[in-house]
Design a protein around this motif. Structure first.
Motif, mmCIF file in Angstrom:
data_model
loop_
_atom_site.group_PDB
_atom_site.id
_atom_site.type_symbol
_atom_site.label_atom_id
_atom_site.label_comp_id
_atom_site.label_asym_id
_atom_site.label_seq_id
_atom_site.Cartn_x
_atom_site.Cartn_y
_atom_site.Cartn_z
ATOM 1 N N ASP A 93 -1.431 -1.953 -3.141
ATOM 2 C CA ASP A 93 -0.985 -2.785 -2.029
ATOM 3 C C ASP A 93 -0.441 -1.840 -0.962
ATOM 4 O OD1 ASP A 93 1.282 -4.122 -0.482
ATOM 5 O OD2 ASP A 93 0.333 -5.848 -1.435
ATOM 6 N N HIS A 94 -0.908 -1.998 0.260
ATOM 7 C CA HIS A 94 -0.547 -1.075 1.338
ATOM 8 C C HIS A 94 0.331 -1.736 2.399
ATOM 9 C CE1 HIS A 94 -3.447 1.636 -0.430
ATOM 10 N NE2 HIS A 94 -4.285 0.626 -0.468
ATOM 11 N N ASP A 95 0.997 -2.830 2.054
ATOM 12 C CA ASP A 95 1.739 -3.601 3.042
ATOM 13 C C ASP A 95 3.214 -3.248 3.202
ATOM 14 O OD1 ASP A 95 -0.572 -4.989 3.635
ATOM 15 O OD2 ASP A 95 -0.132 -6.634 2.251
ATOM 16 N N LEU A 96 3.729 -2.277 2.447
ATOM 17 C CA LEU A 96 5.140 -1.904 2.570
ATOM 18 C C LEU A 96 5.229 -0.570 3.309
ATOM 19 C CD1 LEU A 96 8.098 -2.541 1.901
ATOM 20 C CD2 LEU A 96 7.785 -1.300 -0.255
ATOM 21 N N PRO A 97 5.643 -0.586 4.568
ATOM 22 C CA PRO A 97 5.704 0.666 5.332
ATOM 23 C C PRO A 97 6.576 1.713 4.640
ATOM 24 C CG PRO A 97 6.022 -1.233 6.780
ATOM 25 C CD PRO A 97 6.064 -1.747 5.363
ATOM 26 N N GLY A 98 6.110 2.964 4.717
ATOM 27 C CA GLY A 98 6.866 4.079 4.161
ATOM 28 C C GLY A 98 6.749 4.236 2.653
ATOM 29 N N HIS A 99 5.846 3.466 2.025
ATOM 30 C CA HIS A 99 5.694 3.533 0.573
ATOM 31 C C HIS A 99 4.227 3.444 0.174
ATOM 32 C CE1 HIS A 99 9.839 2.177 1.028
ATOM 33 N NE2 HIS A 99 10.060 2.724 -0.154
ATOM 34 N N ARG A 100 3.924 4.039 -0.940
ATOM 35 C CA ARG A 100 2.672 3.776 -1.661
ATOM 36 C C ARG A 100 3.092 2.938 -2.851
ATOM 37 N NH1 ARG A 100 -0.639 8.423 -3.568
ATOM 38 N NH2 ARG A 100 -2.226 6.814 -3.656
#
Length: 127
Positions: free
Chosen positions: A94-101
């Protein structure tokens, strides 16, 4: 005043303790923590990594958590995802949390788990 989260509890069906141990210890690399005898009689398992505990309690009418979930911080998330996949565990990125993988997965009884790693780098010299 709240100072920290002591543990997170998820539910599991009766008789699932060995599957939970195989997953949380064997796949995720957590350590099982002995439950106090009065609580051990109820079934379930407790696991720990660092100062974080995850408790799995037995529920007769168990339904897995499909939306609610613990968020588990990891290092080298790509390698950690590969570790899970090599052990037959599906991961969904999921790529929807900015600043995180991050990715999601499920434990052997269907509870949702989130694994995440910060990709925000602190400023270095001259930054």
């Amino acid at each position: 005043m709240i100072t920290a989260v002591d543990h997170v509890q998820l539910a599991a069906p009766p008789g699932s303790e060995e599957r939970l141990r195989a997953y949380y210890v064997g796949v995720l690399g957590m350590t099982e923590v002995p439950k106090p005898p009065v609580l051990a009689a109820r079934g379930g398992c407790w696991f720990q990594v660092g100062g974080v505990q995850l408790h799995l309690g037995i529920e007769t009418d168990f339904r897995p958590a499909k939306k609610a979930h613990p968020g588990l911080r990891v290092t080298d998330i790509g390698a950690y995802a590969a570790r899970l996949e090599a052990r037959g565990v599906a991961v969904t990125w999921d790529h929807d949390l900015p600043g995180h993988r991050r990715f999601y997965s499920a434990d052997p009884v269907g509870n949702r788990l989130e694994f995440l790693e910060s990709v925000v780098r602190p400023f270095g010299p001259g930054g």
